[in-house]
Design a protein around this motif. Sequence first.
Motif: not given
Length: 528
Positions: A180, A259, A266, A346, A348-349
């Motif tokens: 981002l 965006y 979230n 990502t 990440s999760k």
Amino acid sequence: MVVTFEPQDYLSEKAKSRSQSHFAVLDPETAPPGFKPHPSPISFHFGKPNEGFFPIEQIDLTLADFPFQNYLKSGITNGSLESLLNVKGRSDAYGQNQYTETNAEWEKVYRRGSGSDNKAKIPKKGASKDLIDLADGLQYSEYRGYPQLLNFTKQFIKRLHNPGYEEWDTFMCQGASDGLLKIADVLFNEGDIVLVEEFTFPPVLGQIAALGAIAVPVKADLSTKAGNDGIDVDYLSNLLESWGDVYPQYKGAKIKAFYTIPTGQNPTGFTQSDETRTRVYELAKKYDFLILEDDPYGYISLPPYSAPERALSLDQFLTIDEYLASHLAPSYLRYDTEGRVLRVETFSKVFAPGLRLGFVVAHKKFLNAMGKFQLLRPPSGTSQLIFQNTVEKLGGVDGFINWILKVRETYVHRKNLLYHHIKESDAYKKKYVDIIDPLAGMFMSVLIRIPKDEDQEKKMGLLTWKLIAHGINAVPGIKMASDKSFSKDNANFFRLTFAAAENDAEILEGAKRFTNGVEDFFNNDLNY
Ligand SMILES: Cc1ncc(COP(=O)(O)O)c(C=O)c1O
């Protein structure tokens, strides 16, 4: 007038001014007439240490078969869960799902995608072409990422989202935050407008502001009525239609992008419907802005809440085909026919955030601009080699989807557990709280029904302290408002996550503390 979409037109001045040359490489255009390159040159130019200097000879990976596998083996569905769930007359249901090697149904699900063993060796040199060895992975790498990962991410996107135009590609980055940041850098000039959801991921707001661009909120609809998906598209449409009247101070400014976190948003947890996405994409075309799709949670699709009867429901364990056909929310890429969508992914999760690894999917021209920014800042080679060697061991794209399904299934259970215990609480029964049922992700927002004539902001502030005193930390909505004054009367909710808990008992204890804290607050006339 036919508007033809040209990515170049959306680049920031900074992005347009960057060149893409490396100081150690000569421009072939400047070679003297008659120059002939040597067939086997020796590299004295790049400062790349030879891999013989690397202090690691081999990395051995031992992979997990299933999230929380040690709990599963000792019986996540242990006797205590029954009492924790407090559902009467169902004692036999819990025992059934305990993982044992003799439970054939479980065995099938547990082992799916795990292969014959769960060991992978990463040698110094000589890995097969789909793997990355240490000589490559610990070396300076190509700025877009390793070819093996670029290939994997491309196949992955084709399989799951399949963009509707040809000239898209992928580009590795250090997680979504980094993707981002790089996107913002190549797009936004001072004074550009970036539409954002009313409640959103705050670090992105910081990046927008740091570039001198202006974030403008799009109203969120936080009602729990059936079919509401959190975004007020009518508001967005009217805002665009009457832009100069609503924001006279920004009249004439370029609305560059919207965006959005469309799936498992979230903080709210909402997932945009197909109809919403279609309408938003049409608005993007009509008013000529880009869509920045940030989707860390989309793969964790969650069915609507149902009372948890046992730890993990095998009957909800999906095949890849079922998941793709009717559970995975579509990316905005699916609607995109020209390259207007920049999607940030990502690991990440669904893998691990410490890798700091993700990727961007976008039109090649946007990625080229990002490449000039990323020349000496590619993601870590160690992260890429661990990721790539793990997913290859899991079986490539489908193997990784199988892992995602296991992660997803565990989150389905956690969501149902948290939802159930808030719903069964006195605070819920007395209508002090209402729950937004998330259809993806790891966040559940709980609305606090503070009477309309009260100062919502002040009361939410007091309640936050009350909850902390009850031993529960949750994020109050206002902390994630893109414009605090815009949202001061709409932010009466807390974001709770069911991701971090060590086990079921912690989720249940958290739900108890949260709802007790709310009840205590209401019983005390909305005072601390
Ligand atoms: C919406 C959103 N975007 C981006 C991120 C950051 O992800 P990463 O760890 O890949 O930088 C998060 C993580 O919490 C998030 O919620």
